[in-house]
Design an enzyme around this catalytic site. Structure first.
Site, PDB file in Angstrom:
ATOM      1  N   THR A 382       0.736  -1.074   0.071  1.00 38.66           N
ATOM      2  CA  THR A 382       0.145  -0.013   0.121  1.00 38.66           C
ATOM      3  C   THR A 382       1.038   1.208  -0.012  1.00 38.66           C
ATOM      4  OG1 THR A 382      -1.832  -1.210   1.288  1.00 38.66           O
ATOM      5  CG2 THR A 382      -1.666   1.124   1.653  1.00 38.66           C
ATOM      6  N   SER A 454      -7.919  -1.061   6.764  1.00 41.81           N
ATOM      7  CA  SER A 454      -7.132  -0.615   7.682  1.00 41.81           C
ATOM      8  C   SER A 454      -6.606   0.583   7.468  1.00 41.81           C
ATOM      9  CB  SER A 454      -6.056  -1.568   8.365  1.00 41.81           C
ATOM     10  OG  SER A 454      -6.690  -2.863   8.681  1.00 41.81           O
ATOM     11  N   GLY A 474      -1.225  -2.872   5.680  1.00 42.76           N
ATOM     12  CA  GLY A 474      -2.358  -3.901   6.275  1.00 42.76           C
ATOM     13  C   GLY A 474      -2.691  -3.638   7.425  1.00 42.76           C
TER      14      GLY A 474
HETATM   15  O1  DON Z   1      -7.124  -1.549   3.067  1.00 38.67           O
HETATM   16  C1  DON Z   1      -6.471  -2.339   3.785  1.00 38.67           C
HETATM   17  O2  DON Z   1      -6.439  -2.667   4.772  1.00 38.67           O
HETATM   18  C2  DON Z   1      -5.522  -3.197   2.988  1.00 38.67           C
HETATM   19  N1  DON Z   1      -5.920  -3.570   1.504  1.00 38.67           N
HETATM   20  C3  DON Z   1      -3.900  -2.589   2.920  1.00 38.67           C
HETATM   21  C4  DON Z   1      -3.330  -3.316   2.226  1.00 38.67           C
HETATM   22  C5  DON Z   1      -1.743  -2.857   2.607  1.00 38.67           C
HETATM   23  O3  DON Z   1      -1.410  -1.973   3.311  1.00 38.67           O
HETATM   24  C6  DON Z   1      -0.565  -3.680   2.042  1.00 38.67           C
HETATM   25  N2  DON Z   1       0.545  -2.991   2.497  1.00 38.67           N
HETATM   26  N3  DON Z   1       1.618  -3.238   2.735  1.00 38.67           N
END
Ligand code: DON
Length: 575
Positions: A382, A454, A474
């Site tokens: 992300t 998250s 995440g």
């Molecule tokens: O929206 C969420 O919580 C997840 N899809 C976020 C994914 C994420 O942060 C991946 N990163 N390292």
């Protein structure tokens, strides 16, 4: 005192118009912090130097925080394709003057989605179905979301804001070591789709760091987007191309889903903590609620007065998070969520939760129940960017494809990857998702629903001081965000030091306290084990991008040494 494990050296990078500090080259936490760039004309922090440079270019051109945030996000869609995107979604917390709002451009489930779409006939989870290929893709929210952020809050012409990303895609950009490593790590996923491999694994291999890469299809998409806005992607031939690619690989995403998608402005989760006002993301993100619950419990437990690096503080953090993530089980899209921010941040509930916490004993997670009405009378990739303009306006924006490179499918003729955000739904009862989160009924798949997130873009202020921050990671996002915020507002750290400090994480289930290698001194670690915590050492918890404005109007920017991003500021006096 904690030592830091991250290799770093000082770099004094300054240009005529801005200062750019590379995250991996930041100064040590123990040194004074010239490494956190300072200026007065605005600040940008993001996960990629070329994207930070795009945001700074827009600030220099007279753009405001919204213009710069959109330009940075679009540049990330080009140079940081593992997370930056047009085929995914995200959230932004926007503070202009004293007005705070949040923009939800989270993906939605396609119209043809069903609660059991990721189960086989026997009701067992289908391997990979919610992670690989277009069945895993939610309806992209970024094309309409970024345009909406600009339309409501931007100042420069739209085409000017898209221009830096378009230039990077058309003229080429230098492949970073991080991109080469991410493409190498995910080559098996990308190679499953010839459409993707032809762009990101040319000749069967990832482009090497240092090579200049051009992305002509994505450039054409950005050119159309610059000319016509979101409909250039969500209607007509590009939307049809998304549908074709989805159908070819068994997806249910259709052009009509893209056309029907609308971003939503929502009221932020607002709370006061340690003398600061905080605004963070509401449902469909659990992030703001987890952050608010954390601060609310800690304040009630006298956390700030405990010794900074001792077991008491770590224990109370773990216990607060355990409870906040237990309540997360009830959360989902605001239309189906079984609890609200109002309920979970109610003083009576925080009081009760704080009261459950034993000072010297971990509560096993099995004994921590989620909120209930009766009682009150909670790697992938992300990317987050933080922006401040010279007037003090702030945008915190987190965006994602969910897993690294999303579902792996690049839409031919369009040039962007589709997300695998459907895995953020509770896809099968009791089954943990990519981030180990076990989720509840409120977050079941249904057409048009937004999957629980998250992501926690956050803005905090006290008088004219402003802090803007957020992180990928995440389920670890809210805890990383909380710790950097606490370092700033409780312990008065310099911005870079607050971002650098090693971090902890707990998410209720699994019942384990995660710690970065240098986060706990050996005696603190053994004290926590004897209080009943199961400790697990992990490499990294989040990658925070943060900017800050001091009471005097000076801005600073910091990027996490855990990644190779960049932070920079504009210095009008040097222009
Ligand atoms: O929206 C969420 O919580 C997840 N899809 C976020 C994914 C994420 O942060 C991946 N990163 N390292």
């Amino acid at each position: 005192m904690m030592a830091l494990r991250f290799p770093r050296r000082r770099v004094g990078v300054s240009a005529l118009t801005f200062v750019l500090i590379l995250g991996s080259l930041a100064t040590p936490a123990s040194a004074a912090h010239p490494g956190a760039a300072q200026g007065t004309g605005g600040a940008v922090s993001s996960a990629a130097p070329a994207a930070t440079a795009a945001g700074l270019e827009i600030l220099r051109a007279g753009g405001n925080a919204a213009d710069a945030a959109v330009a940075t996000a679009l540049a990330l869609a080009v140079v940081h394709p593992q997370a930056g995107n047009l085929g995914g979604g995200g959230f932004a917390v926007v503070r202009f003057g004293n007005e705070v709002a949040t923009l939800d451009f989270r993906e939605t489930a396609p119209a043809a989605a069903t609660p059991d779409m990721f189960l086989d006939r026997k009701g067992e989870p289908r391997p990979e179905a919610s992670l690989v290929g277009p069945l895993a893709a939610g309806v992209p929210g970024s094309p309409a979301g970024l345009a909406e952020l600009h339309a409501k809050r931007g100042r420069l012409p739209w085409a000017a804001v898209v221009a830096p990303a378009l230039r990077l895609a058309r003229n080429g950009f230098v492949v970073t070591r991080r991109l080469e490593a991410a493409l190498t790590a995910e080559a098996p996923l990308l190679a499953r789709f010839p459409e993707t491999a032809s762009v990101w694994l040319p000749g069967g291999r990832p482009p090497a760091a240092g090579e200049v890469l051009r992305l002509p299809e994505l450039a054409a998409t950005l050119e159309a987007y610059a000319a016509k806005g979101a409909p250039a992607i969500t209607e007509g031939p590009l939307a049809a191309a998304v549908e074709l690619a989805s159908r070819r690989h068994g997806g249910v995403l259709r052009a009509a889903d893209l056309t029907a998608y609308t971003p939503v402005w929502r009221l932020p989760v607002r709370f006061s903590a340690f003398g600061w006002e905080v605004a963070s993301m509401p449902l469909p993100s659990a992030g703001g609620i987890v952050l608010g619950q954390t601060c609310g419990m800690l304040e009630r437990l006298g956390w700030a007065a405990k010794p900074r690096f001792g077991a008491d503080r770590a224990h109370l953090l773990a216990e607060a998070w355990r409870r906040a993530y237990a309540d997360r089980f009830l959360l989902g899209d605001p239309r189906t969520s079984l609890a609200s921010a109002h309920q979970l941040l109610a003083p009576s509930w925080l009081e009760l939760r704080a009261g459950e916490i034993k000072p010297l004993r971990a509560t096993p997670s099995d004994r921590v129940r989620s909120w209930s009405r009766d009682e009150t009378s909670e790697s992938g990739e992300t990317t987050h960017l933080s922006v401040l303009d010279g007037e003090g306006n702030a945008v915190a924006l987190t965006t994602t494809l969910n897993g690294s490179f999303g579902c792996g499918l690049l839409v031919p003729g369009v040039g962007f990857l589709l997300n695998n955000e459907m895995d953020d739904f509770a896809t099968a009862p009791g089954r943990p998702n990519l981030y180990g989160l076990v989720q509840g009924e409120a977050n079941a798949v249904a057409p048009g629903k937004r999957m629980l997130s998250s992501m926690s873009p956050t803005v905090a202020w006290r008088g004219s001081e402003v802090v803007v921050l957020g992180s990928p990671g995440g389920s670890r996002i809210p805890t990383a965000t909380a710790q950097v915020l606490l370092n700033l507002i409780v312990d008065g750290d310099e911005l870079q030091a607050a971002v650098d400090r090693p971090r902890l994480h707990h998410q209720w289930r699994p019942d384990a306290l995660l710690a970065e290698p240098e986060a706990l001194a050996p005696e603190t670690a053994s004290a926590l084990v004897s209080r009943g915590h199961e400790l697990r050492i992990v490499d990294q918890l989040g990658e925070v991008s943060a900017v800050r404005r001091s009471a005097g109007g000076e801005v600073g920017a910091a990027q996490d040494p855990r990644g190779p991003g960049a932070a920079g500021v504009v210095r009008p006096d040097v222009d």
